[in-house]
Design a protein around this motif. Structure first.
Motif, PDB file in Angstrom:
ATOM      1  N   TRP A 176       2.642   0.188  -2.708  1.00  0.00           N
ATOM      2  CA  TRP A 176       2.038  -0.202  -1.440  1.00  0.00           C
ATOM      3  C   TRP A 176       2.377   0.796  -0.338  1.00  0.00           C
ATOM      4  O   TRP A 176       1.558   1.053   0.550  1.00  0.00           O
ATOM      5  N   LEU A 230       1.221  -1.604 -11.404  1.00  0.00           N
ATOM      6  CA  LEU A 230       1.289  -0.921 -10.112  1.00  0.00           C
ATOM      7  C   LEU A 230       2.197   0.302 -10.183  1.00  0.00           C
ATOM      8  O   LEU A 230       1.892   1.356  -9.623  1.00  0.00           O
ATOM      9  N   VAL A 231       3.323   0.178 -10.876  1.00  0.00           N
ATOM     10  CA  VAL A 231       4.240   1.312 -10.998  1.00  0.00           C
ATOM     11  C   VAL A 231       3.595   2.444 -11.795  1.00  0.00           C
ATOM     12  O   VAL A 231       3.695   3.630 -11.438  1.00  0.00           O
ATOM     13  N   PHE A 236       4.474  -6.945  -3.298  1.00  0.00           N
ATOM     14  CA  PHE A 236       4.995  -7.736  -4.415  1.00  0.00           C
ATOM     15  C   PHE A 236       5.130  -6.837  -5.647  1.00  0.00           C
ATOM     16  O   PHE A 236       4.264  -6.022  -5.929  1.00  0.00           O
ATOM     17  N   GLY A 237       6.218  -7.040  -6.392  1.00  0.00           N
ATOM     18  CA  GLY A 237       6.432  -6.242  -7.595  1.00  0.00           C
ATOM     19  C   GLY A 237       6.906  -4.843  -7.321  1.00  0.00           C
ATOM     20  O   GLY A 237       6.699  -3.949  -8.133  1.00  0.00           O
ATOM     21  N   GLY A 238       7.564  -4.610  -6.188  1.00  0.00           N
ATOM     22  CA  GLY A 238       7.982  -3.254  -5.831  1.00  0.00           C
ATOM     23  C   GLY A 238       7.062  -2.696  -4.765  1.00  0.00           C
ATOM     24  O   GLY A 238       5.833  -2.723  -4.918  1.00  0.00           O
ATOM     25  N   ALA A 252       3.126  -6.055 -11.824  1.00  0.00           N
ATOM     26  CA  ALA A 252       4.087  -5.136 -11.216  1.00  0.00           C
ATOM     27  C   ALA A 252       4.224  -3.863 -12.033  1.00  0.00           C
ATOM     28  O   ALA A 252       4.308  -2.752 -11.485  1.00  0.00           O
ATOM     29  N   THR A 253       4.229  -3.995 -13.360  1.00  0.00           N
ATOM     30  CA  THR A 253       4.315  -2.813 -14.221  1.00  0.00           C
ATOM     31  C   THR A 253       3.083  -1.925 -14.063  1.00  0.00           C
ATOM     32  O   THR A 253       3.179  -0.698 -14.016  1.00  0.00           O
ATOM     33  N   LEU A 279       3.599 -12.393 -13.211  1.00  0.00           N
ATOM     34  CA  LEU A 279       3.648 -11.318 -12.232  1.00  0.00           C
ATOM     35  C   LEU A 279       4.211 -10.012 -12.807  1.00  0.00           C
ATOM     36  O   LEU A 279       3.988  -8.944 -12.237  1.00  0.00           O
ATOM     37  N   MET A 280       4.935 -10.080 -13.903  1.00  0.00           N
ATOM     38  CA  MET A 280       5.561  -8.885 -14.462  1.00  0.00           C
ATOM     39  C   MET A 280       4.544  -7.834 -14.925  1.00  0.00           C
ATOM     40  O   MET A 280       4.698  -6.648 -14.626  1.00  0.00           O
TER      41      MET A 280
END
Length: 227
Positions: free
Chosen positions: A53, A147-148, A47-49, A144-145, A140-141
């Protein structure tokens, strides 16, 4: 009898390995099922890209690549057409199991997302404009940021500790993010320069490491002659 005795003595000698002792292969290539399952897990949980993962699965969990190998594979995946993780799955599958491995990795990567996105698309068409769904997507944004950013930091940790490497990384960031230049243009200009710099540095390192050994060996021989 002499031939049998010599064979027995050779087998029992400490220098000859035991006949039933086989050195295990620590880097046994994964099967097509392993590739499909691994990239299927990436597609189902990414999730989120899926790039963070994918790095976690390939480097940390499965240990198919090191940090540096993954960092070297990522620019190639970005240059090729198509999604980055799909290109990584294709390259790894082809490397381990040939065309069948590439097909298995890509099929595993896209199977779960295809089923899930069809269901989510139907659900979003029905309830996508409700406040609950909008707040859920907004929440969720940041995850996701994060994680990147975490993946970028881990990739920087796998690079070689040299000022030229950090300089090219900084120049790529400035060109693509600050000035907003196209990624192909930035990599097309900085890529050959970075490759040439790494090639010249790699050729100079063996000579630099070889000369001191030769000098130390000559000094040791001179000392032995003096004694």
């Amino acid at each position: 009898m002499t031939f049998l005795a010599s064979d027995t003595s050779d087998a029992s000698s400490p220098e000859s390995p035991a006949p039933d002792t086989v050195t295990p292969n620590p880097t046994e290539p994964p099967t097509c099922w392993d590739l499909a399952l691994a990239f299927g897990t990436i597609g189902a949980t990414g999730f989120g890209g899926v790039l963070p993962w994918a790095r976690r699965m390939v480097v940390d969990q499965r240990r198919w690549l090191t940090d540096r190998e993954f960092a070297e594979l990522l620019p190639l995946a970005q240059l090729l057409p198509g999604p980055n993780v799909a290109n990584i799955a294709t390259v790894l599958g082809r490397r381990f199991r040939g065309p069948r491995g590439a097909a298995s990795a890509v099929a595993g990567l896209y199977f779960c997302p295809t089923v899930v996105i069809i269901l989510i698309g139907y659900a979003y068409a029905q309830w996508g404009q409700t406040p609950l769904v909008q707040h859920l997507l907004s929440g969720l944004m940041p995850a996701a940021t994060g994680l990147v950013i975490a993946t970028s930091v881990r990739l920087l940790g796998g690079l070689e500790r040299h000022w030229t490497t950090l300089g090219f990384a900084a120049a790529t960031f400035v060109g693509s993010f600050v000035f907003g230049l196209p990624l192909l243009l930035v990599l097309g200009v900085l890529g050959p320069c970075a490759i040439l710099t790494a090639y010249r540095r790699g050729r100079s390192q063996p000579r630099d490491g070889h000369d001191p050994q030769g000098q130390s060996g000559q000094n040791g021989k001179t000392g032995e002659k003096g004694q």
